[in-house]
Design a protein around this motif. Sequence first.
Motif, PDB file in Angstrom:
ATOM      1  N   ARG A  48      51.208 -35.739  -6.570  1.00  0.00           N
ATOM      2  CA  ARG A  48      51.419 -35.728  -8.030  1.00  0.00           C
ATOM      3  C   ARG A  48      51.626 -37.142  -8.553  1.00  0.00           C
ATOM      4  O   ARG A  48      51.079 -37.521  -9.589  1.00  0.00           O
ATOM      5  N   ILE A  49      52.419 -37.930  -7.818  1.00  0.00           N
ATOM      6  CA  ILE A  49      52.742 -39.285  -8.282  1.00  0.00           C
ATOM      7  C   ILE A  49      51.487 -40.152  -8.314  1.00  0.00           C
ATOM      8  O   ILE A  49      51.214 -40.851  -9.292  1.00  0.00           O
ATOM      9  N   ARG A  50      50.705 -40.042  -7.256  1.00  0.00           N
ATOM     10  CA  ARG A  50      49.478 -40.845  -7.220  1.00  0.00           C
ATOM     11  C   ARG A  50      48.537 -40.460  -8.375  1.00  0.00           C
ATOM     12  O   ARG A  50      48.072 -41.321  -9.124  1.00  0.00           O
ATOM     13  N   ALA A  51      48.332 -39.154  -8.539  1.00  0.00           N
ATOM     14  CA  ALA A  51      47.423 -38.705  -9.592  1.00  0.00           C
ATOM     15  C   ALA A  51      47.943 -39.104 -10.970  1.00  0.00           C
ATOM     16  O   ALA A  51      47.179 -39.568 -11.826  1.00  0.00           O
ATOM     17  N   ALA A  52      49.248 -38.956 -11.173  1.00  0.00           N
ATOM     18  CA  ALA A  52      49.813 -39.273 -12.486  1.00  0.00           C
ATOM     19  C   ALA A  52      49.652 -40.759 -12.803  1.00  0.00           C
ATOM     20  O   ALA A  52      49.286 -41.125 -13.931  1.00  0.00           O
ATOM     21  N   TRP A  60      47.024 -48.497  -9.032  1.00  0.00           N
ATOM     22  CA  TRP A  60      47.635 -47.974  -7.809  1.00  0.00           C
ATOM     23  C   TRP A  60      47.615 -49.109  -6.779  1.00  0.00           C
ATOM     24  O   TRP A  60      46.553 -49.622  -6.446  1.00  0.00           O
ATOM     25  N   PRO A  61      48.779 -49.546  -6.298  1.00  0.00           N
ATOM     26  CA  PRO A  61      48.808 -50.714  -5.412  1.00  0.00           C
ATOM     27  C   PRO A  61      48.068 -50.463  -4.098  1.00  0.00           C
ATOM     28  O   PRO A  61      48.309 -49.452  -3.444  1.00  0.00           O
ATOM     29  N   GLN A  62      47.177 -51.377  -3.762  1.00  0.00           N
ATOM     30  CA  GLN A  62      46.455 -51.256  -2.489  1.00  0.00           C
ATOM     31  C   GLN A  62      47.303 -51.871  -1.380  1.00  0.00           C
ATOM     32  O   GLN A  62      46.979 -52.904  -0.814  1.00  0.00           O
ATOM     33  N   LYS A  63      48.446 -51.241  -1.143  1.00  0.00           N
ATOM     34  CA  LYS A  63      49.415 -51.760  -0.184  1.00  0.00           C
ATOM     35  C   LYS A  63      49.906 -50.601   0.674  1.00  0.00           C
ATOM     36  O   LYS A  63      49.602 -49.439   0.413  1.00  0.00           O
ATOM     37  N   ARG A  64      50.707 -50.992   1.659  1.00  0.00           N
ATOM     38  CA  ARG A  64      51.391 -49.961   2.433  1.00  0.00           C
ATOM     39  C   ARG A  64      52.688 -49.652   1.678  1.00  0.00           C
ATOM     40  O   ARG A  64      53.600 -50.468   1.645  1.00  0.00           O
ATOM     41  N   ILE A  65      52.723 -48.468   1.024  1.00  0.00           N
ATOM     42  CA  ILE A  65      53.846 -48.148   0.135  1.00  0.00           C
ATOM     43  C   ILE A  65      54.814 -47.208   0.867  1.00  0.00           C
ATOM     44  O   ILE A  65      54.392 -46.221   1.470  1.00  0.00           O
ATOM     45  N   THR A  66      56.098 -47.544   0.790  1.00  0.00           N
ATOM     46  CA  THR A  66      57.102 -46.634   1.328  1.00  0.00           C
ATOM     47  C   THR A  66      58.079 -46.278   0.216  1.00  0.00           C
ATOM     48  O   THR A  66      58.592 -47.150  -0.475  1.00  0.00           O
ATOM     49  N   ALA A  95      54.736 -53.414 -12.519  1.00  0.00           N
ATOM     50  CA  ALA A  95      54.138 -52.841 -13.723  1.00  0.00           C
ATOM     51  C   ALA A  95      55.206 -52.647 -14.796  1.00  0.00           C
ATOM     52  O   ALA A  95      54.895 -52.596 -15.993  1.00  0.00           O
ATOM     53  N   VAL A  96      56.458 -52.510 -14.375  1.00  0.00           N
ATOM     54  CA  VAL A  96      57.603 -52.452 -15.305  1.00  0.00           C
ATOM     55  C   VAL A  96      58.703 -53.336 -14.715  1.00  0.00           C
ATOM     56  O   VAL A  96      58.761 -53.518 -13.498  1.00  0.00           O
ATOM     57  N   PRO A  97      59.583 -53.880 -15.590  1.00  0.00           N
ATOM     58  CA  PRO A  97      60.656 -54.733 -15.053  1.00  0.00           C
ATOM     59  C   PRO A  97      61.671 -53.917 -14.244  1.00  0.00           C
ATOM     60  O   PRO A  97      62.116 -52.856 -14.700  1.00  0.00           O
ATOM     61  N   ALA A  98      62.025 -54.398 -13.069  1.00  0.00           N
ATOM     62  CA  ALA A  98      62.928 -53.655 -12.183  1.00  0.00           C
ATOM     63  C   ALA A  98      64.296 -53.462 -12.820  1.00  0.00           C
ATOM     64  O   ALA A  98      64.938 -52.429 -12.644  1.00  0.00           O
ATOM     65  N   ARG A  99      64.739 -54.459 -13.615  1.00  0.00           N
ATOM     66  CA  ARG A  99      66.089 -54.322 -14.178  1.00  0.00           C
ATOM     67  C   ARG A  99      66.172 -53.221 -15.228  1.00  0.00           C
ATOM     68  O   ARG A  99      67.241 -52.745 -15.559  1.00  0.00           O
TER      69      ARG A  99
END
Length: 506
Positions: A48-52, A60-66, A95-99
């Motif tokens: 769901r998260i990926r599709a959304a 969508w980051p082309q990384k190894r995401i955990t 994509a958004v500020p972490a704070r």
Amino acid sequence: MPLARALSVALIGLDGHVVEVEADLAQGLPGLTVIGLPDAALAEARDRIRAAIVNCGLAWPQKRITLALSPAALPKRGSSFDLAMAAALLAANEAVPARSLAGRVLLGELGLDGRVRPVRGVLPALLTATRAGLRGAVVPGANLAEARLLPDLDVTSVATLADLVGLLRGHEYETGETPVDVSPDAPGPDMVDVAGQVGGRTAMEVAAAGGHHVFLLGPPGGGKTMLAERLPGLLPDLSVERALEVTAVHSVAGLLPDRQPLVVRPPFQDPHHTATVASVVGGGSGVARPGAASLAHHGVLFLDEAPEFGRGVLDALRQPLESGRLTITRVGGTAVYPAHFTLVLAANPCPCARAETCSCPPDSRRRYLSRLSGPLLDRMDLHVHIPALKRADLLAEGGRGEPSADIAARVLAAREHAAVRLRGTPWQTNGQVPPTELRKRWPLPRSTTRPVEDAVEKGLLTARGYGRVLRLAWTLADLAGAGRPGVEHVGHALGYRIAQNGQAAA
Ligand SMILES: Nc1ncnc2c1ncn2[C@@H]1O[C@H](COP(=O)(O)OP(=O)(O)OP(=O)(O)O)[C@@H](O)[C@H]1O
Ligand SMILES: [Mg+2]
Ligand SMILES: [Zn+2]
């Protein structure tokens, strides 16, 4: 910022725990791993998260995401972590500020198209968040009114994941307000419809005034069901504190109407006699959901045709009757739900349910009623015989009885008398006071209690029944505006305890 955090809440019953979602982006084979999600529904969250994210036009980051949800050992269920998971991932990807995620709890399920869907249990989840010192919350639009019940929390609602991104980037943002419907609830059934049955009507008034359990026994068609359905209408509105308790249970069950977030009227639950144990006391897979007994918290639980209920259901009611709550253990954890209700049981004296034409042998009648166990009947303070309705009753007063509003006014006055006496105690109604405490704190003279003592001596009443009769006598005194029960109230209370045929009811 290859590492970012977002906050959400996991509920076990009504008990919430803040969950931290950590997102880590690393070089390596692209993919998404989720840690700390034992539940199958949460594994689906990945898709769901990926599709959304993709369908909202975000990279969508082309990384190894955990994505790691902690505490890992905490059982987590449902789809309400989607929003926090997506937000942590987007923050890690800058994509958004972490704070923008600090001090804010996020609740919501994501649709594949990026829409944010409502979730259960928003009120208890946000209560947890405020207790943990969090000051902000983001919830689905349909849950906004419910979330606003907590005035100390800065709540924003989002309709889509794109809205969330806009909000976190600090853009001017129009919150999707769901208008709250302030029109009063449609009035429930009214006592005005019940002809005759003076005894039954009075018993419901007494039950409402003191929170006493009622057993209605009588032939078909006398109005047992009608009377029981009208009991909630005699009860006062819930206090704010109680309304929040009831609302939290209904919220976890997913039964809150979104335009009327606060349950202010005492609830009424009438499970069918084919109901399972799980549907009455709570259950289901993972963490147990509340059943009818908890949904009836601070209201009325009505078991119509009570002897027809499964033995397991009737036995399971003993725990809430004793403690006012239900503890249900499932693989997903142990859930505790409040379940303080007024119980109304209705029964025909006989399985054939034919009033005049019944020719069942006495033995089969006895067997039928004996399905209601002694310990259960012992907790019924009001044993009331509801006779078949007479023609004269239907004709008198045009077949109309006293309206609920008039009875409710007397109930309220009686409850106020009791509240003054019970101030500073853990109890609000006479029905809650343990009989031993009642006798210790508010002793009555021998001359007043003599009828009950005589009944015990004659074997018509058990020692336990003794205390319960006195408790009921206090309610009768409160209704009469007497400072304390006189011998007439005690006698009247005793009459409710001892069945019509002179047999001991307890
Ligand atoms: N006291 C009453 N005043 C007016 N109508 C009544 C009364 N009693 C029964 N009725 C009529 O009979 C119908 C059945 O009543 P109700 O279901 O409450 O009876 P009951 O005692 O629960 O019977 P059963 O044991 O068959 O369930 C009602 O819908 C109503 O139309
Ligand atoms: Mg009925
Ligand atoms: Zn019969």
